[in-house]
Design a protein around this motif. Structure first.
Motif, PDB file in Angstrom:
ATOM      1  N   ALA A 191      84.131  -1.764  31.212  1.00  0.00           N
ATOM      2  CA  ALA A 191      84.091  -1.430  32.828  1.00  0.00           C
ATOM      3  C   ALA A 191      84.764  -0.035  32.589  1.00  0.00           C
ATOM      4  N   LYS A 192      84.272   0.672  33.708  1.00  0.00           N
ATOM      5  CA  LYS A 192      84.899   2.163  33.910  1.00  0.00           C
ATOM      6  C   LYS A 192      85.433   2.230  35.176  1.00  0.00           C
ATOM      7  N   PHE A 193      86.761   2.692  35.080  1.00  0.00           N
ATOM      8  CA  PHE A 193      87.462   2.833  36.246  1.00  0.00           C
ATOM      9  C   PHE A 193      87.984   4.190  36.428  1.00  0.00           C
ATOM     10  N   ASP A 194      88.105   4.457  37.870  1.00  0.00           N
ATOM     11  CA  ASP A 194      88.867   6.040  38.344  1.00  0.00           C
ATOM     12  C   ASP A 194      90.250   5.340  38.709  1.00  0.00           C
ATOM     13  N   VAL A 195      91.340   5.957  38.192  1.00  0.00           N
ATOM     14  CA  VAL A 195      92.705   5.676  38.330  1.00  0.00           C
ATOM     15  C   VAL A 195      93.433   6.570  39.074  1.00  0.00           C
ATOM     16  N   SER A 196      92.509   7.753  39.711  1.00  0.00           N
ATOM     17  CA  SER A 196      93.328   9.038  40.456  1.00  0.00           C
ATOM     18  C   SER A 196      93.984   8.443  41.573  1.00  0.00           C
ATOM     19  N   GLY A 197      93.412   7.287  42.399  1.00  0.00           N
ATOM     20  CA  GLY A 197      93.974   6.660  43.502  1.00  0.00           C
ATOM     21  C   GLY A 197      95.235   6.067  43.647  1.00  0.00           C
ATOM     22  N   MET A 198      95.720   5.860  42.056  1.00  0.00           N
ATOM     23  CA  MET A 198      96.984   4.973  42.003  1.00  0.00           C
ATOM     24  C   MET A 198      98.394   5.669  42.668  1.00  0.00           C
ATOM     25  N   LYS A 199      99.048   4.543  43.090  1.00  0.00           N
ATOM     26  CA  LYS A 199     100.370   5.158  43.487  1.00  0.00           C
ATOM     27  C   LYS A 199     101.601   4.291  42.798  1.00  0.00           C
ATOM     28  N   PRO A 200     102.865   5.200  42.954  1.00  0.00           N
ATOM     29  CA  PRO A 200     104.103   4.555  42.304  1.00  0.00           C
ATOM     30  C   PRO A 200     104.208   2.856  42.357  1.00  0.00           C
ATOM     31  N   HIS A 201     104.431   2.238  41.497  1.00  0.00           N
ATOM     32  CA  HIS A 201     104.693   0.893  41.431  1.00  0.00           C
ATOM     33  C   HIS A 201     103.369  -0.072  41.565  1.00  0.00           C
ATOM     34  N   GLN A 202     102.295   0.708  41.252  1.00  0.00           N
ATOM     35  CA  GLN A 202     100.944  -0.039  41.295  1.00  0.00           C
ATOM     36  C   GLN A 202     100.767  -0.511  39.786  1.00  0.00           C
ATOM     37  N   LEU A 203      99.973  -1.661  39.754  1.00  0.00           N
ATOM     38  CA  LEU A 203      99.398  -2.023  38.550  1.00  0.00           C
ATOM     39  C   LEU A 203      98.064  -2.411  38.700  1.00  0.00           C
ATOM     40  N   ALA A 204      97.166  -1.953  37.590  1.00  0.00           N
ATOM     41  CA  ALA A 204      95.794  -2.243  38.004  1.00  0.00           C
ATOM     42  C   ALA A 204      94.784  -2.035  36.731  1.00  0.00           C
ATOM     43  N   GLY A 205      93.756  -2.760  36.553  1.00  0.00           N
ATOM     44  CA  GLY A 205      92.897  -2.726  35.570  1.00  0.00           C
ATOM     45  C   GLY A 205      92.109  -3.906  35.139  1.00  0.00           C
ATOM     46  N   PHE A 206      92.106  -4.221  34.024  1.00  0.00           N
ATOM     47  CA  PHE A 206      91.153  -5.237  33.474  1.00  0.00           C
ATOM     48  C   PHE A 206      91.687  -6.780  33.277  1.00  0.00           C
ATOM     49  N   VAL A 207      91.384  -7.681  33.598  1.00  0.00           N
ATOM     50  CA  VAL A 207      92.008  -9.083  33.326  1.00  0.00           C
ATOM     51  C   VAL A 207      91.082  -9.988  32.656  1.00  0.00           C
ATOM     52  N   ARG A 208      91.684 -10.906  31.812  1.00  0.00           N
ATOM     53  CA  ARG A 208      90.821 -12.096  31.405  1.00  0.00           C
ATOM     54  C   ARG A 208      91.756 -13.455  31.768  1.00  0.00           C
ATOM     55  N   TYR A 209      91.300 -14.216  32.477  1.00  0.00           N
ATOM     56  CA  TYR A 209      92.227 -15.252  32.687  1.00  0.00           C
ATOM     57  C   TYR A 209      91.276 -16.623  32.929  1.00  0.00           C
ATOM     58  N   GLY A 210      92.112 -17.762  32.700  1.00  0.00           N
ATOM     59  CA  GLY A 210      91.349 -18.951  32.909  1.00  0.00           C
ATOM     60  C   GLY A 210      92.898 -19.972  32.804  1.00  0.00           C
ATOM     61  N   GLY A 211      92.775 -20.541  31.620  1.00  0.00           N
ATOM     62  CA  GLY A 211      94.405 -21.232  31.472  1.00  0.00           C
ATOM     63  C   GLY A 211      95.444 -20.326  30.947  1.00  0.00           C
ATOM     64  N   VAL A 212      95.402 -19.057  30.845  1.00  0.00           N
ATOM     65  CA  VAL A 212      96.295 -18.049  30.634  1.00  0.00           C
ATOM     66  C   VAL A 212      95.705 -16.772  31.372  1.00  0.00           C
ATOM     67  N   PHE A 213      96.574 -15.681  31.222  1.00  0.00           N
ATOM     68  CA  PHE A 213      96.104 -14.450  31.602  1.00  0.00           C
ATOM     69  C   PHE A 213      96.288 -13.310  30.649  1.00  0.00           C
ATOM     70  N   ASN A 214      95.623 -12.431  30.546  1.00  0.00           N
ATOM     71  CA  ASN A 214      96.137 -11.264  29.698  1.00  0.00           C
ATOM     72  C   ASN A 214      95.195  -9.866  30.270  1.00  0.00           C
ATOM     73  N   LEU A 215      96.302  -9.111  30.708  1.00  0.00           N
ATOM     74  CA  LEU A 215      95.870  -7.750  31.213  1.00  0.00           C
ATOM     75  C   LEU A 215      95.956  -6.521  30.336  1.00  0.00           C
ATOM     76  N   LEU A 216      94.917  -5.725  30.511  1.00  0.00           N
ATOM     77  CA  LEU A 216      95.056  -4.399  30.223  1.00  0.00           C
ATOM     78  C   LEU A 216      94.770  -3.216  31.237  1.00  0.00           C
ATOM     79  N   GLY A 217      95.733  -2.569  31.457  1.00  0.00           N
ATOM     80  CA  GLY A 217      95.628  -1.598  32.673  1.00  0.00           C
ATOM     81  C   GLY A 217      96.536  -0.493  32.657  1.00  0.00           C
ATOM     82  N   VAL A 218      96.538   0.054  33.849  1.00  0.00           N
ATOM     83  CA  VAL A 218      97.681   1.138  34.184  1.00  0.00           C
ATOM     84  C   VAL A 218      98.602   0.985  35.089  1.00  0.00           C
TER      85      VAL A 218
END
Length: 596
Positions: free
Chosen positions: A467-494
């Motif tokens: 996936a391609k993201f534009d993260v220019s609109g992010m603000k302090p204390h925000q977390l966002a990105g890609f998730v895989r989840y079902g029984g467990v979650f694993n995130l990669l983001g900003v």
């Protein structure tokens, strides 16, 4: 409608290769063409339609559990459950029983209870369970039981909607799950069978297990007319379907056989098996019934039990049965997929699959000839460039979304996900302790962050999503990105710190973060790949050169859900910030339509 049928009595971590993506455009507002892997002809793989007149089970190798199928004309329509996901109760269609595509959902939102809303996210594991799809006198009906609220029905004139708001028919105090209906044209009476479990059980019924009752309904299918009559009790007996074939009544039921009484039904144990049984009566829908086991797990799917599904007929009058594989296996991380079995009739009994051990009970097939020829290889859509003003049917939200906080039109051609403040970690919000234990990360912020959007993984061999993201609109204390989840979650983001600096981060299933390099550009590409149940994350700033970040992690079935791929966005302090998603592509070892 559930029609009277006529019997045709036939006898009888190593990283995987990933596809390249195009470089990003240096002008952020100009829409870049989605790097879809062009498929000159339909793609096949290790499951589904093989393009040569045969198929390999599972034909729908993804988390589409608890199926029911209704045929109208030359088209087969399927519903499957998806608990708290919104929209609820996916609808698929097929012309050949093998190739299925998404065409909608019955419930635009889980509107009947506040726990499914974005500001509660307290309905995990509940919502839409196994349902029954029927077509009667020009109207579509979808029946289902929410364990927390009771039996309901929604109706529509068109299978693709709009569907009515659900009509409540019986309270949760009387019923547990899995309704199925039948309109008997001979007597002009309508019926619904329901697993009432032990909710109405009297001391005189000493048989262990679930009670299944038949209620008479109004002819319009919206009202219960009597107190119901008990027709069968059995260990874990549920998921009934009613058929009337050549004047004989058949009730298909899933039931547990306990080879090891030290564990309960549903607990992983190779000695236990969830089988398909059939009740048969020549006298009445109420019985008396003979009982026979017609499908057991066999040898082709390790220890995964096979049951719960729907009976179908092809134009040549051959019979077929669609059913799920359940979760009593070591790594059913894709969820509960659908398999297609041939059905033969012996002495008035259906034998599902093939009787590989000559004991009079069928077992699933791995490969077989397709029921109907002439239709192309296809599959549910996965890739998306977000150019439509409506979300594709492959996507579902984790609980009902906060609709003010996402958009496909604010920046046309992009999906915008605004960040809401994460819900409090206290009673009434997020997972309940009686649903999940807090030993698996259930107290982590992800489970209480609204507007997480995802789709199912496909298959259990290999897969790569980008996936391609534009993260220019992010603000302090925000977390966002890609998730895989079902029984467990694993995130990669900003993650954005209090000073506005952005850093890459990985989060594990317990909510522990690992910070990565500072992000100083607007465009971020995230790629995730799996080989069997082992997965990794990679990132890139140009869409061409990817770097690994985070550990190899294990994806897993759990909480009645297989692994999913998608996006998240939340803020730890306030409603502030957003991310834009330009496109998503997914390549996997399975069927895919040409130029999808």
């Amino acid at each position: 409608m559930k029609k009277i049928m006529y019997l045709n009595a036939c006898k009888a971590l190593v990283l995987i290769p990933v596809f390249s993506v195009l470089a990003c455009n240096s002008e952020p507002e100009k829409k870049q063409a989605t790097p879809v892997k062009e498929i000159a002809k339909a793609q096949t793989g290790s499951w589904g339609d093989q393009g040569d007149g045969t198929y390999i089970n599972p034909i729908l190798n993804a988390d589409y559990p608890d199926s029911d199928i209704e045929q109208v004309g030359d088209t087969y329509y399927m519903i499957t459950s998806k608990q708290h996901m919104s929209p609820g109760m996916p609808i698929l269609e097929s012309k050949d029983m093998v190739n299925w595509t998404n065409v909608g959902h019955v419930f635009d939102s889980l509107s009947w209870a506040p726990e499914y809303n974005w500001d509660r996210m307290n309905g995990y594991s509940f919502g839409t369970w196994a349902g029954d799809l029927a077509y009667h006198e020009g109207t579509w009906y979808c029946y289902q039981i929410d364990y927390q609220h009771g039996l309901m029905v929604a109706t529509a004139k068109d299978i693709k909607g709009p569907w009515s708001k659900p009509i409540m028919m019986l309270p949760k105090s009387e019923v547990l799950d899995d309704p199925a209906v039948f309109w008997d044209e001979d007597t002009h009476k309508a019926y619904v069978i329901i697993n009432t479990a032990g909710k109405q059980k009297e001391a005189s019924n000493t048989i262990e297990g679930n009670e299944n009752r038949i209620y008479e309904m109004s002819w319009d299918g919206t009202k219960i007319l009597d107190e119901g009559k008990l027709v069968y009790t059995g260990m874990g007996a549920e998921a009934a379907k009613i058929y009337k074939i050549d004047g004989t009544w058949y009730i298909f039921l899933a039931q547990w056989t306990m080879g090891d009484m030290s564990t309960k039904p549903g607990v992983k144990n190779p000695k236990n098996d969830r089988k398909q049984i059939v009740l048969r009566s020549k006298e009445s829908i109420y019985g008396p019934y003979e009982v026979k086991t017609v499908l057991e797990k066999g040898t082709v799917f390790n220890n995964r039990s096979a049951s719960q599904g729907a009976l179908m007929q092809a134009p040549d009058k051959s019979w077929w049965y669609m059913h799920q594989l359940i979760q009593n296996d070591d790594i059913p991380f894709q969820g509960r997929p659908q398999c297609l079995e041939p059905v033969t009739w012996v002495d008035g009994w259906p034998i599902i699959g093939v009787d590989e051990d000559n004991d009079g009970i069928g077992e699933p097939v791995k490969t077989y000839k397709k029921p109907i020829d002439g239709y192309p290889v296809t599959a549910p859509r996965t890739d998306d460039d977000f150019s439509s003003p409506k979300l594709g049917f492959q996507w579902e939200w984790n609980h009902n979304p906060r609709n003010t906080h996402w958009s496909l039109t604010k920046r046309p051609g992009w999906l915008r996900l605004k960040a809401s403040k994460v819900l409090p970690n206290e009673k009434g919000y997020g997972p309940n302790i009686n649903e999940w234990t807090n030993k698996d990360g259930s107290g982590s912020d992800f489970w209480r962050a609204n507007n997480a959007l995802s789709q199912r993984i496909m298959g259990i061999t290999t897969g790569t999503a980008v996936a391609k993201f534009d993260v220019s609109g992010m603000k302090p204390h925000q977390l966002a990105g890609f998730v895989r989840y079902g029984g467990v979650f694993n995130l990669l983001g900003v993650e954005v710190d209090e000073h506005g600096k952005k850093h890459l981060f990985y989060m594990d299933p317990m909510g522990e973060k690992t910070l990565g390099p500072e992000i100083t550009v607007n465009d971020l590409y995230i790629r995730t790949s799996n080989s069997s149940n082992q997965a990794i994350y990679e990132y890139s700033f140009d869409g061409k050169n990817f770097k690994r970040f985070g550990p190899t992690f294990t994806i897993a079935f759990g909480k009645w859900t297989g692994d999913r791929l998608g996006f998240f966005s939340w803020n730890e302090k306030e409603d502030a910030g957003y991310i834009d998603v330009d496109w998503f592509t997914y390549d996997y070892d399975g069927p895919k339509a040409a130029n999808q």
